[in-house]
Design a protein around this motif. Sequence first.
Motif, PDB file in Angstrom:
ATOM      1  N   VAL A 164      31.720  42.066  35.121  1.00 50.86           N
ATOM      2  CA  VAL A 164      32.868  41.917  36.023  1.00 50.86           C
ATOM      3  C   VAL A 164      32.966  43.077  37.007  1.00 50.86           C
ATOM      4  O   VAL A 164      33.898  43.142  37.798  1.00 50.86           O
ATOM      5  N   PRO A 198      37.114  40.541  29.147  1.00 49.18           N
ATOM      6  CA  PRO A 198      37.347  40.750  30.581  1.00 49.18           C
ATOM      7  C   PRO A 198      37.190  39.466  31.391  1.00 49.18           C
ATOM      8  O   PRO A 198      37.967  39.203  32.319  1.00 49.18           O
ATOM      9  N   THR A 199      36.186  38.647  31.027  1.00 48.76           N
ATOM     10  CA  THR A 199      35.950  37.387  31.740  1.00 48.76           C
ATOM     11  C   THR A 199      37.122  36.425  31.558  1.00 48.76           C
ATOM     12  O   THR A 199      37.605  35.811  32.517  1.00 48.76           O
ATOM     13  N   ARG A 236      40.243  37.736  33.342  1.00 46.85           N
ATOM     14  CA  ARG A 236      40.125  37.504  34.788  1.00 46.85           C
ATOM     15  C   ARG A 236      40.407  36.047  35.117  1.00 46.85           C
ATOM     16  O   ARG A 236      41.019  35.732  36.140  1.00 46.85           O
ATOM     17  N   SER A 237      39.992  35.135  34.221  1.00 49.35           N
ATOM     18  CA  SER A 237      40.244  33.706  34.466  1.00 49.35           C
ATOM     19  C   SER A 237      41.730  33.364  34.358  1.00 49.35           C
ATOM     20  O   SER A 237      42.159  32.312  34.833  1.00 49.35           O
ATOM     21  N   TYR A 290      43.848  37.719  36.712  1.00 44.01           N
ATOM     22  CA  TYR A 290      43.863  39.161  36.946  1.00 44.01           C
ATOM     23  C   TYR A 290      42.618  39.595  37.726  1.00 44.01           C
ATOM     24  O   TYR A 290      41.573  38.943  37.674  1.00 44.01           O
ATOM     25  N   LYS A 291      42.713  40.732  38.409  1.00 41.86           N
ATOM     26  CA  LYS A 291      41.572  41.267  39.151  1.00 41.86           C
ATOM     27  C   LYS A 291      40.575  41.892  38.178  1.00 41.86           C
ATOM     28  O   LYS A 291      40.906  42.229  37.043  1.00 41.86           O
ATOM     29  N   SER A 292      39.323  42.075  38.642  1.00 44.20           N
ATOM     30  CA  SER A 292      38.239  42.517  37.764  1.00 44.20           C
ATOM     31  C   SER A 292      38.517  43.843  37.072  1.00 44.20           C
ATOM     32  O   SER A 292      38.397  43.960  35.842  1.00 44.20           O
ATOM     33  N   THR A 313      41.360  45.371  36.678  1.00 41.78           N
ATOM     34  CA  THR A 313      42.530  45.187  35.813  1.00 41.78           C
ATOM     35  C   THR A 313      42.149  44.481  34.519  1.00 41.78           C
ATOM     36  O   THR A 313      42.583  44.869  33.422  1.00 41.78           O
ATOM     37  N   ALA A 314      41.308  43.445  34.639  1.00 39.97           N
ATOM     38  CA  ALA A 314      40.849  42.700  33.461  1.00 39.97           C
ATOM     39  C   ALA A 314      40.054  43.597  32.517  1.00 39.97           C
ATOM     40  O   ALA A 314      40.146  43.474  31.287  1.00 39.97           O
ATOM     41  N   THR A 315      39.270  44.510  33.094  1.00 38.77           N
ATOM     42  CA  THR A 315      38.489  45.435  32.277  1.00 38.77           C
ATOM     43  C   THR A 315      39.407  46.312  31.431  1.00 38.77           C
ATOM     44  O   THR A 315      39.174  46.531  30.236  1.00 38.77           O
TER      45      THR A 315
END
Length: 482
Positions: free
Chosen positions: A65, A292-293, A296-297, A300-302, A304-306
């Motif tokens: 991501v 994270p994937t 994000r789905s 959320y932004k990459s 942020t998802a991390t």
Amino acid sequence: MAHKIESELETKQGFTLNVLEDLTEDEKAIMKSSLRKRDFRILPIVILLYICALMDRSNIGSALVNGLVNGLKLTSTQEGNVTSMFYVFYIIFETPSNILLKQFTPHFWFSFIGTAWSVCCIILGIIKSGTLFVIFRCIMGVFEAGLTPGVVGYLAYWYTRKEIGFRMTIFFSAVPISGIIGAPLAGALASIKIKSLLPFQNIFVFEGAITCVVTIASFFLVKDYPDQAKFFTKEEYDLTIKRIHADQGMASKSKVSGKQTIKTLLDWKLWVMSIIFLGYNNAYIVLGIFSPTLIRSFGYKSITATYLAVIPNAAGLLGVCVVLLFVNKRSYTMLMLIFAVITIACYSIAVFHRNKISSLVFLGLTGFGAIGNIPLSLAWMSVNQGGIYKGMIASAFVVSVGSISGVASPRAFVTKFGPNYVVGNVIYIAGVGLSSILLVFLSLYYKRQNEYRDKNPVDVSHLSEEEQRNMNDAHPNFRYIL
């Protein structure tokens, strides 16, 4: 100082195989001191090694991501291979690695494989080719294959069956801790601007370097065998060795045996346990790599998802703490079923009733159940083998089969199946359900076997200690732990 094993242990006098005598009050105090010394010297370094291994294994999710696909211009096939091919080689080399562990000493073996995979991780942050990236992920899988089943077997060197469950759970606390540390660390590293490195490359280079330092240190910190330990008093040594010897045997005395290896691999119970772990491990692997994937789905932004991927791991750490509270008070079967129900219910809500906030909350709660079942399932497998060598082969085989999910699941979570990932989600839920059904079946079988052996005692005193050891869990004195 180290002491020689008492001759009574060598001549099979003073103890009965698979039977631990009740301790006097003085002996309880001695064992408490012995356990404290073993815990302090055995657990911290293997937990640290496992945290590093999990971070190096799972940082691929954060890299995906944070520009890996575009940075190396990966094809759709390569995008799946960077995750799944690691597990192909991980699976192939787990059982051979545990056999090699018996050929070498633990301190050498764990340090060697750890240093090797950390160097591979660093190289992943330097190479510019998608093909080379996949190749080094495969090599990394070869070396990492020896750690998880190796430590599961290694703990049986130092603890009796009743002591292992608690320690196994402490060891597997590394699973959520690695996520709690790894997710924000990966996010921070991806945010660093280094002229010659892309964001995802920072993750591999710096995390690999940290692991390299830890694994080199492990050469000096890992203790090999209890009967060679120098930190016991004579009273602690004699009682500890006597109980371990009576319970599962001494690891320093067990030898690699082709006959025992084949016998272990043909045990149908091992295959059932492997499928149980496959479903439960898939629940963890999907969260460990694809949180994270999935986040994000949810919208959320990459970056942020991390960072938010820490949430399932934080909940998982709470789950592990609950396991620690109850592992010696309730049956493994009951605890695993409770955690499985939580996993299925929360994951279903998270992915099938999509809402930016509630999906994140229930994905986090999924971690509570999914991660809690990892130490429970592997500890249950370990304590029901009946011997050191069978336990070594069994742990490697079970973890190998469980790791098949790492090959299959990534194919269902590639970009083209997003954002709903329906196939991957259905497999996730069905896997946990199937594992739970098989868990009930195997537990009922164990219960019936225990009852049968209680009612039909068999005298095997005419057999030598080695012949009795080779009976493993078929020994008439052996009782399965439910």
